[in-house]
Write a protein that holds these residues in place. Sequence first.
Motif, mmCIF file in Angstrom:
data_model
loop_
_atom_site.group_PDB
_atom_site.id
_atom_site.type_symbol
_atom_site.label_atom_id
_atom_site.label_comp_id
_atom_site.label_asym_id
_atom_site.label_seq_id
_atom_site.Cartn_x
_atom_site.Cartn_y
_atom_site.Cartn_z
ATOM 1 N N ASP A 45 0.809 -1.216 0.000
ATOM 2 C CA ASP A 45 0.000 0.000 0.000
ATOM 3 C C ASP A 45 0.846 1.271 0.000
ATOM 4 O OD1 ASP A 45 -2.005 1.848 0.252
ATOM 5 O OD2 ASP A 45 -2.643 1.224 2.254
ATOM 6 N N ASP A 46 0.732 2.030 -1.087
ATOM 7 C CA ASP A 46 1.426 3.307 -1.227
ATOM 8 C C ASP A 46 0.506 4.492 -0.934
ATOM 9 O OD1 ASP A 46 4.092 2.899 -1.756
ATOM 10 O OD2 ASP A 46 4.054 3.774 -3.748
ATOM 11 N N SER A 47 -0.658 4.235 -0.377
ATOM 12 C CA SER A 47 -1.672 5.275 -0.206
ATOM 13 C C SER A 47 -1.199 6.409 0.696
ATOM 14 C CB SER A 47 -2.945 4.668 0.385
ATOM 15 O OG SER A 47 -3.517 3.709 -0.493
ATOM 16 N N THR A 48 -1.800 7.567 0.461
ATOM 17 C CA THR A 48 -1.481 8.741 1.268
ATOM 18 C C THR A 48 -2.425 8.896 2.450
ATOM 19 O OG1 THR A 48 -2.868 10.107 -0.186
ATOM 20 C CG2 THR A 48 -0.512 9.968 -0.716
ATOM 21 N N ASP A 67 -8.654 -12.294 9.719
ATOM 22 C CA ASP A 67 -8.522 -13.742 9.920
ATOM 23 C C ASP A 67 -8.068 -14.475 8.658
ATOM 24 O OD1 ASP A 67 -9.383 -13.522 12.574
ATOM 25 O OD2 ASP A 67 -11.500 -13.633 11.971
ATOM 26 N N GLU A 68 -7.687 -13.744 7.628
ATOM 27 C CA GLU A 68 -7.278 -14.374 6.370
ATOM 28 C C GLU A 68 -5.760 -14.541 6.357
ATOM 29 O OE1 GLU A 68 -6.802 -16.363 3.637
ATOM 30 O OE2 GLU A 68 -8.921 -15.767 3.389
ATOM 31 N N SER A 69 -5.320 -15.771 6.645
ATOM 32 C CA SER A 69 -3.883 -16.032 6.773
ATOM 33 C C SER A 69 -3.134 -15.929 5.447
ATOM 34 C CB SER A 69 -3.665 -17.423 7.369
ATOM 35 O OG SER A 69 -4.219 -18.430 6.527
ATOM 36 N N ARG A 70 -3.845 -16.035 4.349
ATOM 37 C CA ARG A 70 -3.181 -15.988 3.044
ATOM 38 C C ARG A 70 -2.874 -14.558 2.608
ATOM 39 N NH1 ARG A 70 -7.277 -19.219 -0.636
ATOM 40 N NH2 ARG A 70 -8.716 -17.978 0.649
ATOM 41 N N LEU A 71 -3.414 -13.571 3.298
ATOM 42 C CA LEU A 71 -3.218 -12.180 2.914
ATOM 43 C C LEU A 71 -2.207 -11.505 3.834
ATOM 44 C CD1 LEU A 71 -5.875 -9.701 1.697
ATOM 45 C CD2 LEU A 71 -4.228 -8.951 3.405
ATOM 46 N N LYS A 72 -1.236 -10.838 3.217
ATOM 47 C CA LYS A 72 -0.223 -10.093 3.951
ATOM 48 C C LYS A 72 -0.283 -8.629 3.506
ATOM 49 C CE LYS A 72 2.724 -14.184 3.892
ATOM 50 N NZ LYS A 72 4.008 -14.764 3.402
ATOM 51 N N TYR A 73 -0.438 -7.743 4.471
ATOM 52 C CA TYR A 73 -0.581 -6.321 4.166
ATOM 53 C C TYR A 73 0.666 -5.562 4.599
ATOM 54 C CZ TYR A 73 -2.046 -1.474 4.507
ATOM 55 O OH TYR A 73 -2.111 -0.109 4.388
ATOM 56 N N PHE A 74 1.134 -4.664 3.709
ATOM 57 C CA PHE A 74 2.289 -3.827 3.997
ATOM 58 C C PHE A 74 1.960 -2.381 3.664
ATOM 59 C CE2 PHE A 74 3.870 -8.023 2.908
ATOM 60 C CZ PHE A 74 4.815 -8.285 3.895
ATOM 61 N N TYR A 75 2.247 -1.500 4.599
ATOM 62 C CA TYR A 75 2.061 -0.071 4.354
ATOM 63 C C TYR A 75 3.423 0.568 4.125
ATOM 64 C CZ TYR A 75 0.628 4.783 4.846
ATOM 65 O OH TYR A 75 0.389 6.116 4.612
ATOM 66 N N ASN A 76 3.589 1.201 2.990
ATOM 67 C CA ASN A 76 4.879 1.790 2.627
ATOM 68 C C ASN A 76 4.948 3.253 3.073
ATOM 69 O OD1 ASN A 76 5.482 -0.641 1.195
ATOM 70 N ND2 ASN A 76 4.303 0.126 -0.547
ATOM 71 N N ASN A 77 5.813 3.515 3.997
ATOM 72 C CA ASN A 77 5.956 4.871 4.508
ATOM 73 C C ASN A 77 7.449 5.226 4.579
ATOM 74 O OD1 ASN A 77 5.425 7.362 5.629
ATOM 75 N ND2 ASN A 77 5.218 6.573 7.721
ATOM 76 N N PRO A 78 7.928 6.103 3.681
ATOM 77 C CA PRO A 78 7.153 6.872 2.702
ATOM 78 C C PRO A 78 6.750 6.009 1.504
ATOM 79 C CG PRO A 78 9.478 7.304 2.434
ATOM 80 C CD PRO A 78 9.361 6.456 3.662
ATOM 81 N N PRO A 79 5.826 6.506 0.681
ATOM 82 C CA PRO A 79 5.421 5.761 -0.515
ATOM 83 C C PRO A 79 6.614 5.453 -1.410
ATOM 84 C CG PRO A 79 3.914 7.574 -0.099
ATOM 85 C CD PRO A 79 5.071 7.773 0.834
ATOM 86 N N LEU A 80 6.557 4.290 -2.062
ATOM 87 C CA LEU A 80 7.678 3.847 -2.884
ATOM 88 C C LEU A 80 7.607 4.346 -4.317
ATOM 89 C CD1 LEU A 80 7.730 0.115 -1.720
ATOM 90 C CD2 LEU A 80 9.268 1.936 -0.978
ATOM 91 N N GLY A 81 6.405 4.571 -4.819
ATOM 92 C CA GLY A 81 6.240 4.854 -6.240
ATOM 93 C C GLY A 81 5.855 3.568 -6.953
ATOM 94 N N ARG A 82 5.249 3.699 -8.115
ATOM 95 C CA ARG A 82 4.647 2.561 -8.816
ATOM 96 C C ARG A 82 5.618 1.410 -9.066
ATOM 97 N NH1 ARG A 82 4.082 1.800 -14.468
ATOM 98 N NH2 ARG A 82 2.428 0.329 -15.037
ATOM 99 N N VAL A 83 6.721 1.652 -9.767
ATOM 100 C CA VAL A 83 7.632 0.567 -10.129
ATOM 101 C C VAL A 83 8.416 0.064 -8.925
ATOM 102 C CG1 VAL A 83 9.568 -0.095 -11.604
ATOM 103 C CG2 VAL A 83 7.781 1.390 -12.503
#
Length: 260
Positions: free
Chosen positions: A42-45, A59-75
Amino acid sequence: MTAIKSLVTIMIPTYNQVQYIIQAIESVLSQDYCNIEVIVSDDSTNSETKELISLKYSDESRLKYFYNNPPLGRVANYRKSLYERAKGDYVLNLDADDWLIDHSYLSKAVNILDNNEDVVCVIGNQNTFNENLNEFIDNKRDKSINLKKINNGNELFLMYPDKQLSLNHLSNLYRRKNAKKIGFYRMDTRSSDRESIFRLILDRKVGYIEGIAGAWRFHGGNASIPEDKTERYDDLKFIDSVYSFALENLSLIHISEPTR
């Protein structure tokens, strides 16, 4: 004894797309192939996407969430997910505003890769959904028809100017180790995916699944659409990049320079 199924990583990069991301995630979790990991990068502001995923998928073990701070940019977001977070044998990148339609697409693609070691990736077709019209429209960008189940990558590369093939992220399941070996996402351009995939398929085999794998959503703010002619021209440099890669690896891809 049951054989261990190959692990598939679905990378979902997102940037302020909270209104779309649930559809993207659900289209993956509803696949009939279960040995998957879903990486939301997640690159959201703002925190809207983080809060929604925390509420719905705690409760969904197959999903891993990462928040990028600061945002990384698309590529850079693509690179971070592929090189540092993905663990799968095979990888598919699904932008947060797109979704998979064929619920058995992953199982069919994995079957091809598992049984054909010389196949480096599998492609399918995609529809275009125009959000402004709220309907699917004729997809002039995608003419991957009449391909064989197993295709020569060099031939696909050479036919691309005349026949717009599905060599984009949405329907492309590729081998992670091969992608990393050639330096996937090395160009910070809108066509970073095509530049990477073209280099990946040179002198390799490409699997093809007939039918519609998923939907590319057009909403006017798509990051993959150049904003002006200059940007569009610069984006075409990915073709030179692929050509240079081919020349640098003549012994590998069995082609020669044109006769002068």
